[in-house]
Design a protein around this motif. Structure first.
Motif, mmCIF file in Angstrom:
data_model
loop_
_atom_site.group_PDB
_atom_site.id
_atom_site.type_symbol
_atom_site.label_atom_id
_atom_site.label_comp_id
_atom_site.label_asym_id
_atom_site.label_seq_id
_atom_site.Cartn_x
_atom_site.Cartn_y
_atom_site.Cartn_z
ATOM 1 N N ARG A 138 52.582 30.571 59.170
ATOM 2 C CA ARG A 138 53.748 31.456 58.993
ATOM 3 C C ARG A 138 53.909 32.343 60.225
ATOM 4 N N ALA A 139 52.781 32.892 60.682
ATOM 5 C CA ALA A 139 52.826 33.781 61.851
ATOM 6 C C ALA A 139 53.280 33.028 63.104
ATOM 7 N N ARG A 140 52.889 31.754 63.196
ATOM 8 C CA ARG A 140 53.270 30.955 64.374
ATOM 9 C C ARG A 140 54.799 30.815 64.473
ATOM 10 N N LYS A 141 55.408 30.622 63.311
ATOM 11 C CA LYS A 141 56.872 30.509 63.292
ATOM 12 C C LYS A 141 57.526 31.849 63.661
ATOM 13 N N TRP A 142 56.997 32.942 63.111
ATOM 14 C CA TRP A 142 57.512 34.269 63.466
ATOM 15 C C TRP A 142 57.303 34.551 64.960
ATOM 16 N N ARG A 143 56.143 34.177 65.467
ATOM 17 C CA ARG A 143 55.867 34.408 66.896
ATOM 18 C C ARG A 143 56.923 33.708 67.749
ATOM 19 N N LYS A 144 57.295 32.496 67.361
ATOM 20 C CA LYS A 144 58.330 31.760 68.109
ATOM 21 C C LYS A 144 59.660 32.510 68.065
ATOM 22 N N MET A 145 59.996 33.027 66.851
ATOM 23 C CA MET A 145 61.259 33.758 66.715
ATOM 24 C C MET A 145 61.281 35.006 67.599
ATOM 25 N N LEU A 146 60.110 35.641 67.722
ATOM 26 C CA LEU A 146 60.012 36.864 68.522
ATOM 27 C C LEU A 146 59.960 36.574 70.025
#
Ligand SMILES: *Cc1c(COP(=O)(O)O)cnc(C)c1O
Length: 345
Positions: free
Chosen positions: A222-230
């Motif tokens: 989940r964090a990996r996807k958020w990191r990409k968005m950021l």
């Protein structure tokens, strides 16, 4: 030439020769496609030392903590955070702005702890008027409380309380290895009770860039996807990760030197008239002290003499010992402070 003794922060530490060599020689690939072998190796190593399923390289501790909020909550939830927490003071309100969560603060005591009764009272019951209490955030070591250390027992107790009420627990372990070294326990024991944890490579461990977000495989994805968005998908990030591997493998044990230097500094300050220090309250590498009223603008004046501190509020000052400052530099800094005080009085 006057030597500059920089005690503002352990973030000023420069990479070691070994780190620079590792960065130069690092095997690289596109990490967004998970093809950077050096990043993969760092993430496996981080997961192993933290005793978690998985880990994710991030740009900073601020990003890792934000990922902790984003992965553990939904917009409209409430998070419980210490009133002295880095996440509350110094992360630009990202949890609210980008995570859409309400930040509920409860007081940290002098030892960086949150009172169990306060936590329990802050946890909301089911009520149509209330946001949902979703996440408890801890900090070890506690920066603003002078590098205070949370023990395994305390972390277990307070996390158990949160879990019983259905909350997740995120630990801001920017300096978790300082806590581990101070207590003489492995970091993984200190973080065992929490669901997700951040730790920094770029502080006392001396790497140039980077933090790790660790937790279950699901949380990290989940964090990996958020990191990409950021905007944190970093391509050939192995150049950063290579230094991080050296940081974890080679730089942890020497943190004891920083702790010894912090005690040396506080013992010296206690000898200078008018300085208010608490030698019993220097468990790691952070020293908070007050300078005497006779010396106005202490931080600016001693800065002009090549000793750099960070100003807190009023006459309170922060010093953070680090690898760039040896025991002899601490003695030199104390000499310059002594001289300044003599001239001022
Ligand atoms: C430094 C620090 C952070 C943030 O790390 P950055 O890499 O500077 O964003 C988070 N928590 C604590 C306690 C810190 O000291």
């Amino acid at each position: 030439m006057m030597k500059i003794i920089d005690l503002r922060s352990d973030t000023i530490t420069l990479p070691t020769e070994e780190m620079r060599r590792a960065m130069y020689e690092a095997e690289l690939g596109d990490d967004v496609h998970r093809e950077d072998p050096t990043v993969n190796r760092l993430e496996e190593l981080a997961a192993e030392v933290m005793g978690k399923e998985a880990a994710l390289l991030t740009t900073s501790g601020t990003m890792s903590n934000l990922l902790g909020v984003l992965a553990n909550t939904r917009p409209g939830d409430e998070i419980i955070v210490g009133s002295e927490a880095h996440m509350f003071w110094y992360e630009v309100g990202g949890a609210s702005t980008l995570g859409g969560v309400v930040i509920r603060t409860i007081p940290n005591d002098e030892d960086g702890k949150l009172d169990a009764t306060d936590v329990e009272e802050a946890i909301r019951s089911e009520n149509i008027h209330f946001p949902k209490s979703a996440l408890l955030c801890l900090e070890n070591t506690q920066n603003r409380c002078g590098g205070a250390v949370l023990t395994c027992e305390y972390t277990e107790e307070i996390s158990g309380l949160a879990h019983r009420h259905g909350l997740q627990v995120h630990l801001d372990g920017a300096r978790i290895f300082n806590a581990a070294v101070a207590l003489g326990v492995p970091a993984r024991e200190l973080v065992a009770p929490v669901d997700t944890v951040n730790f920094c490579l770029s502080k006392g461990l001396s790497a140039p860039v980077g933090s790790l977000f660790c937790g279950t495989r699901e949380m990290v994805e989940r964090a990996r996807k958020w990191r990409k968005m950021l905007g944190g998908g970093m391509r050939q990030a192995g150049v950063i990760a290579a230094a991080g591997i050296v940081a974890i493998e080679k730089m942890v044990d020497r943190l004891a030197e920083d702790h010894a230097n912090a005690r040396r500094l506080v013992a010296g300050l206690a000898q200078i008239p008018g300085f208010s220090v608490s030698p019993e309250k220097v468990p790691t590498n952070i020293v908070n002290f007050e300078f005497p009223p006779e010396v106005s603008d202490f931080v600016i004046k001693i800065g002009e003499r090549g000793v750099k501190f960070l100003s807190r509020s009023g006459r309170s000052v922060r010093a953070v010992t680090n690898r760039m400052v040896g025991a002899e530099d601490i003695e030199e800094a104390l000499g310059r402070i002594n001289q300044l005080v003599k001239e001022a009085s």
